[in-house]
Scaffold this motif. Structure first.
Motif, PDB file in Angstrom:
ATOM      1  N   ALA A  83     -24.465 121.073 -12.466  1.00  0.00           N
ATOM      2  CA  ALA A  83     -25.422 120.071 -11.465  1.00  0.00           C
ATOM      3  C   ALA A  83     -25.487 118.950 -12.303  1.00  0.00           C
ATOM      4  CB  ALA A  83     -26.143 120.509 -10.213  1.00  0.00           C
ATOM      5  N   GLY A  84     -25.954 117.386 -11.969  1.00  0.00           N
ATOM      6  CA  GLY A  84     -25.453 117.022 -12.487  1.00  0.00           C
ATOM      7  C   GLY A  84     -24.710 116.075 -13.141  1.00  0.00           C
ATOM      8  N   HIS A  85     -25.441 114.878 -14.455  1.00  0.00           N
ATOM      9  CA  HIS A  85     -24.660 114.260 -15.437  1.00  0.00           C
ATOM     10  C   HIS A  85     -25.940 114.150 -16.514  1.00  0.00           C
ATOM     11  CE1 HIS A  85     -23.162 111.105 -17.837  1.00  0.00           C
ATOM     12  NE2 HIS A  85     -21.615 111.193 -17.151  1.00  0.00           N
ATOM     13  N   GLU A  86     -25.546 114.273 -17.776  1.00  0.00           N
ATOM     14  CA  GLU A  86     -26.482 113.991 -18.481  1.00  0.00           C
ATOM     15  C   GLU A  86     -26.882 112.610 -18.837  1.00  0.00           C
ATOM     16  OE1 GLU A  86     -25.216 117.272 -21.484  1.00  0.00           O
ATOM     17  OE2 GLU A  86     -23.720 115.996 -21.941  1.00  0.00           O
ATOM     18  N   SER A  87     -26.230 111.545 -18.050  1.00  0.00           N
ATOM     19  CA  SER A  87     -26.647 110.216 -18.580  1.00  0.00           C
ATOM     20  C   SER A  87     -26.980 109.444 -17.617  1.00  0.00           C
ATOM     21  CB  SER A  87     -25.451 109.892 -19.413  1.00  0.00           C
ATOM     22  OG  SER A  87     -25.522 110.483 -21.216  1.00  0.00           O
ATOM     23  N   PHE A  88     -26.425 109.884 -16.534  1.00  0.00           N
ATOM     24  CA  PHE A  88     -26.324 109.283 -15.089  1.00  0.00           C
ATOM     25  C   PHE A  88     -27.387 109.395 -14.190  1.00  0.00           C
ATOM     26  CE2 PHE A  88     -21.100 108.457 -16.116  1.00  0.00           C
ATOM     27  CZ  PHE A  88     -21.448 107.042 -16.650  1.00  0.00           C
ATOM     28  N   VAL A  89     -28.330 108.744 -13.794  1.00  0.00           N
ATOM     29  CA  VAL A  89     -29.145 109.679 -13.018  1.00  0.00           C
ATOM     30  C   VAL A  89     -28.466 108.932 -11.077  1.00  0.00           C
ATOM     31  CG1 VAL A  89     -31.393 109.417 -14.590  1.00  0.00           C
ATOM     32  CG2 VAL A  89     -30.371 107.169 -12.805  1.00  0.00           C
ATOM     33  N   GLY A  90     -29.045 109.536 -10.104  1.00  0.00           N
ATOM     34  CA  GLY A  90     -29.112 109.646  -9.317  1.00  0.00           C
ATOM     35  C   GLY A  90     -30.449 110.335  -7.426  1.00  0.00           C
ATOM     36  N   ALA A  91     -29.858 110.613  -6.657  1.00  0.00           N
ATOM     37  CA  ALA A  91     -30.353 111.365  -6.102  1.00  0.00           C
ATOM     38  C   ALA A  91     -28.748 111.324  -5.028  1.00  0.00           C
ATOM     39  CB  ALA A  91     -31.384 110.968  -5.313  1.00  0.00           C
ATOM     40  N   VAL A  92     -27.890 112.072  -5.863  1.00  0.00           N
ATOM     41  CA  VAL A  92     -26.484 112.324  -4.685  1.00  0.00           C
ATOM     42  C   VAL A  92     -26.415 113.542  -4.375  1.00  0.00           C
ATOM     43  CG1 VAL A  92     -24.392 111.729  -4.175  1.00  0.00           C
ATOM     44  CG2 VAL A  92     -25.630 110.400  -6.173  1.00  0.00           C
ATOM     45  N   ASP A  93     -26.258 114.250  -3.054  1.00  0.00           N
ATOM     46  CA  ASP A  93     -26.240 115.356  -2.800  1.00  0.00           C
ATOM     47  C   ASP A  93     -25.245 115.643  -2.217  1.00  0.00           C
ATOM     48  OD1 ASP A  93     -28.795 115.787  -2.439  1.00  0.00           O
ATOM     49  OD2 ASP A  93     -29.319 115.371  -0.044  1.00  0.00           O
ATOM     50  N   GLY A  94     -24.417 116.844  -2.600  1.00  0.00           N
ATOM     51  CA  GLY A  94     -22.764 117.041  -2.023  1.00  0.00           C
ATOM     52  C   GLY A  94     -22.481 118.245  -2.986  1.00  0.00           C
ATOM     53  N   PRO A  95     -21.568 118.473  -3.179  1.00  0.00           N
ATOM     54  CA  PRO A  95     -20.759 119.056  -4.585  1.00  0.00           C
ATOM     55  C   PRO A  95     -21.205 118.587  -6.099  1.00  0.00           C
ATOM     56  CG  PRO A  95     -18.979 117.843  -3.348  1.00  0.00           C
ATOM     57  CD  PRO A  95     -19.789 117.272  -3.225  1.00  0.00           C
ATOM     58  N   VAL A  96     -21.558 119.945  -6.549  1.00  0.00           N
ATOM     59  CA  VAL A  96     -22.176 120.035  -8.087  1.00  0.00           C
ATOM     60  C   VAL A  96     -21.624 119.129  -8.573  1.00  0.00           C
ATOM     61  CG1 VAL A  96     -23.183 122.422  -7.614  1.00  0.00           C
ATOM     62  CG2 VAL A  96     -20.648 121.917  -8.901  1.00  0.00           C
ATOM     63  N   ALA A  97     -20.162 118.637  -8.584  1.00  0.00           N
ATOM     64  CA  ALA A  97     -19.460 117.887  -9.006  1.00  0.00           C
ATOM     65  C   ALA A  97     -19.940 116.291  -9.676  1.00  0.00           C
ATOM     66  CB  ALA A  97     -17.809 117.944  -9.263  1.00  0.00           C
ATOM     67  N   MET A 146     -31.908 121.784  -3.291  1.00  0.00           N
ATOM     68  CA  MET A 146     -31.290 123.432  -3.378  1.00  0.00           C
ATOM     69  C   MET A 146     -29.483 123.183  -3.789  1.00  0.00           C
ATOM     70  SD  MET A 146     -30.812 126.165  -1.124  1.00  0.00           S
ATOM     71  CE  MET A 146     -29.713 125.492  -0.360  1.00  0.00           C
ATOM     72  N   ILE A 147     -29.236 124.134  -4.553  1.00  0.00           N
ATOM     73  CA  ILE A 147     -27.640 123.936  -5.408  1.00  0.00           C
ATOM     74  C   ILE A 147     -27.648 125.600  -4.919  1.00  0.00           C
ATOM     75  CG2 ILE A 147     -25.773 124.385  -7.471  1.00  0.00           C
ATOM     76  CD1 ILE A 147     -28.368 122.500  -9.218  1.00  0.00           C
ATOM     77  N   SER A 148     -26.624 125.282  -3.473  1.00  0.00           N
ATOM     78  CA  SER A 148     -26.440 126.667  -2.772  1.00  0.00           C
ATOM     79  C   SER A 148     -25.227 127.596  -3.767  1.00  0.00           C
ATOM     80  CB  SER A 148     -25.687 126.524  -1.657  1.00  0.00           C
ATOM     81  OG  SER A 148     -24.084 125.638  -1.596  1.00  0.00           O
ATOM     82  N   SER A 149     -25.734 128.778  -3.757  1.00  0.00           N
ATOM     83  CA  SER A 149     -25.116 129.687  -4.223  1.00  0.00           C
ATOM     84  C   SER A 149     -23.155 129.780  -4.557  1.00  0.00           C
ATOM     85  CB  SER A 149     -24.520 131.049  -4.051  1.00  0.00           C
ATOM     86  OG  SER A 149     -25.213 131.272  -2.605  1.00  0.00           O
ATOM     87  N   GLY A 150     -22.795 128.398  -3.432  1.00  0.00           N
ATOM     88  CA  GLY A 150     -21.366 128.083  -2.942  1.00  0.00           C
ATOM     89  C   GLY A 150     -20.979 126.650  -4.144  1.00  0.00           C
ATOM     90  N   GLY A 151     -22.434 126.254  -4.633  1.00  0.00           N
ATOM     91  CA  GLY A 151     -21.885 125.065  -5.169  1.00  0.00           C
ATOM     92  C   GLY A 151     -21.733 123.805  -4.369  1.00  0.00           C
ATOM     93  N   VAL A 152     -22.728 123.805  -3.688  1.00  0.00           N
ATOM     94  CA  VAL A 152     -23.488 122.173  -2.922  1.00  0.00           C
ATOM     95  C   VAL A 152     -24.434 121.765  -3.033  1.00  0.00           C
ATOM     96  CG1 VAL A 152     -23.959 120.915  -0.146  1.00  0.00           C
ATOM     97  CG2 VAL A 152     -21.831 122.762  -1.237  1.00  0.00           C
ATOM     98  N   VAL A 153     -25.034 120.565  -3.316  1.00  0.00           N
ATOM     99  CA  VAL A 153     -26.230 120.596  -3.534  1.00  0.00           C
ATOM    100  C   VAL A 153     -27.439 119.928  -1.913  1.00  0.00           C
ATOM    101  CG1 VAL A 153     -27.967 118.250  -4.877  1.00  0.00           C
ATOM    102  CG2 VAL A 153     -26.511 120.138  -6.201  1.00  0.00           C
ATOM    103  N   SER A 154     -28.362 120.445  -1.889  1.00  0.00           N
ATOM    104  CA  SER A 154     -28.292 119.537  -0.467  1.00  0.00           C
ATOM    105  C   SER A 154     -30.561 119.381  -0.866  1.00  0.00           C
ATOM    106  CB  SER A 154     -28.783 120.360   0.091  1.00  0.00           C
ATOM    107  OG  SER A 154     -29.397 121.416   0.309  1.00  0.00           O
TER     108      SER A 154
END
Length: 487
Positions: free
Chosen positions: A231-245, A275-283
């Protein structure tokens, strides 16, 4: 089994139980194995059951009985209160450890296990047997008790690192290993050489997750050695929830994983707990992105100041090392944030805490910047020093006289032993439940990147440690840009 090392003051009994069970009580022709091991650890007898996932789903609980063996005659072993040493292990605890006390030095003990398909005692699906041959089961076999092959290895309980064990041929490689009394250090393959690991955890499936000092992503390495960005991006920062991608983080540091394999993240520079759920969703569980503060209360209204590490207990409570607030916070399973220990904004108790762990009894262990000590916090918030004089050094021995050098990460096992990444000593240490400090691997102040046994191994500023369900210890070997493992 043959790949596991013997640790100091450990002896191993191995028992292998063949059971051809599949989910919902249906028995197939495919054999599976239930392994129950027993370890002498700090004067106690510890059992651990390990079951492949497809087998565990068919088992309701396992009863482990301990027998004393004298001249080939078995009698039930008794604990310190004169009660039989019997443990009923539910399926949910098959990867946990149980401590059996009261064993006698010099005696020989034998383990036997019985697995049950449901809560009824009539649903026995395995019992002890002398047969060494495999069996093929049919569905009809569930009607009656089934005798399955068990191989037991007897080892004297003498509190010393001597002796051997046997493995059932066909289940694992047969071996009678020598006892070294030390941990063997290896390096996990598949970790990119340019990721400087900071915090590390392992889930129930053996997936390893870590964060890096230099990037804004959470990394994953499967047991097969497949690397990916979870989850996340190596270079881009932010606080976006949702799918790990598409989720974004801002300098994530500490990690924790619960029994359902949900991953918790201290998103430090966002001042939030994610939290990153076991289903791949970030909240976002607590705090408000980019807004620091000290407020307690409902998770959405609470504020943190650079949370650096976290831990989760069996009830779903999350403990946060709130670094620049100088306190340990607790997020209850109901979503209420409170201050467990320390003084908000006052470093007189904890100064920038950066490591936290929690044991099965709810005691929290804390590392604090520059203090060279490990602290223990009771569930009621009482704080005491677990180990370390506060002076810099690498001395082993009683916890009250032992010394550390900028320890950064820690974890705790079922019996209550605390493992420490002693960062500036370049070593991995253990504080036993009995209060003794030992160096498991590495040599104080000696850096390097050497896979070897015990003190011959070398690390370079290890920042964190994590245990898996089989007792293997993973190390974020930060300046070596590697994940190491102690067996």
């Amino acid at each position: 089994m043959s790949s596991r090392s013997f640790k100091p003051s450990h002896l191993l009994l191995a028992l292998t139980l063949l059971a051809g069970c599949t989910p919902f009580g249906v028995v197939s022709q495919e054999k599976a194995s239930l392994q129950v091991s027993a370890v002498v650890k700090d004067g106690s007898y510890v059992t651990q059951a390990v079951v492949p996932a497809y087998t565990a789903s068919s088992i309701h609980h396992v009863i482990v009985k301990v027998f004393e063996v004298d001249a080939g005659v078995e009698t039930p072993a008794l604990d310190a209160e004169g009660k039989p040493l019997v443990r009923d292990i539910p399926r949910s605890q098959l990867d946990k450890v149980l401590t059996l006390d009261g064993l006698k030095p010099g005696a020989t003990y034998r383990l036997k296990a019985q697995a049950y398909a449901d809560a009824a005692t009539a649903s026995l699906i395995s019992v002890s047997a002398a047969s060494m041959q495999g069996v093929t089961l049919s569905k009809a076999d569930l009607v009656n008790k089934i005798t399955l092959p068990i191989r037991l290895a007897d080892v004297p309980f003498d509190g010393k690192t001597s002796g051997s064990f046997e493995v059932l041929p066909g289940s694992l490689a047969s071996a009678t290993p020598s006892v070294s009394g030390q941990w063997t250090v290896g390096t996990l393959p598949g970790v990119p050489a340019d990721r400087r690991a900071k915090k590390v955890v392992v889930d129930s499936k053996g997936n390893v997750y870590w964060t890096s000092q230099n990037y804004h992503a959470i990394y994953k390495l499967t047991p097969d050695g497949v690397f990916s960005i979870l989850a996340g991006h190596e270079s881009f920062v932010g606080a976006v929830d949702g799918p790990v991608a598409t989720a974004r983080f801002y300098h994530p540091t500490g990690l924790a994983v619960d029994a359902q394999d949900n991953l918790y993240v201290a998103d430090s520079w966002n001042h939030t707990v994610r939290m990153i759920s076991s289903g791949g969703v970030v909240s976002t569980l607590a705090g408000k992105a980019t807004v620091s503060g000290t407020a307690n209360g409902a998770a959405s209204e609470a504020r943190f100041n650079d949370p650096d590490d976290l831990a989760v207990d069996g009830q779903g409570n999350i403990y946060v090392a709130d670094m620049y607030n100088h306190v340990i916070r607790k997020i209850s399973a109901e979503g209420e944030v409170s201050t467990l220990a320390g003084m908000m904004g006052d470093p007189s108790v904890f100064y920038r805490p950066w490591g936290v762990a929690v044991d099965a009894s709810g005691h929290v262990y804390v590392l604090s910047t520059g203090r060279n000590q490990i602290w223990k916090v009771t569930p009621a918030g009482a704080v005491s020093v677990l180990a370390g004089t506060g002076f810099r050094g690498g001395q082993d021995g009683p916890a009250g006289t032992a010394t550390f050098a900028v320890p950064w990460g820690l974890t705790v096992d079922g019996p209550g032993n605390v493992y420490v990444a002693d960062t500036d000593n370049h070593t991995i240490r253990m504080i036993s439940a009995g209060g003794m400090v030992t160096t498991l691997a590495g040599t104080p102040t000696s850096t390097g990147s050497i896979d070897a046994v015990g003190s011959a191994a070398r690390f370079n500023r290890p920042y964190d440690v994590a245990l898996d369900s089989r007792g293997r210890l993973y190390v974020a070997d930060t300046e070596n840009k590697a994940i190491r493992v102690l067996r």
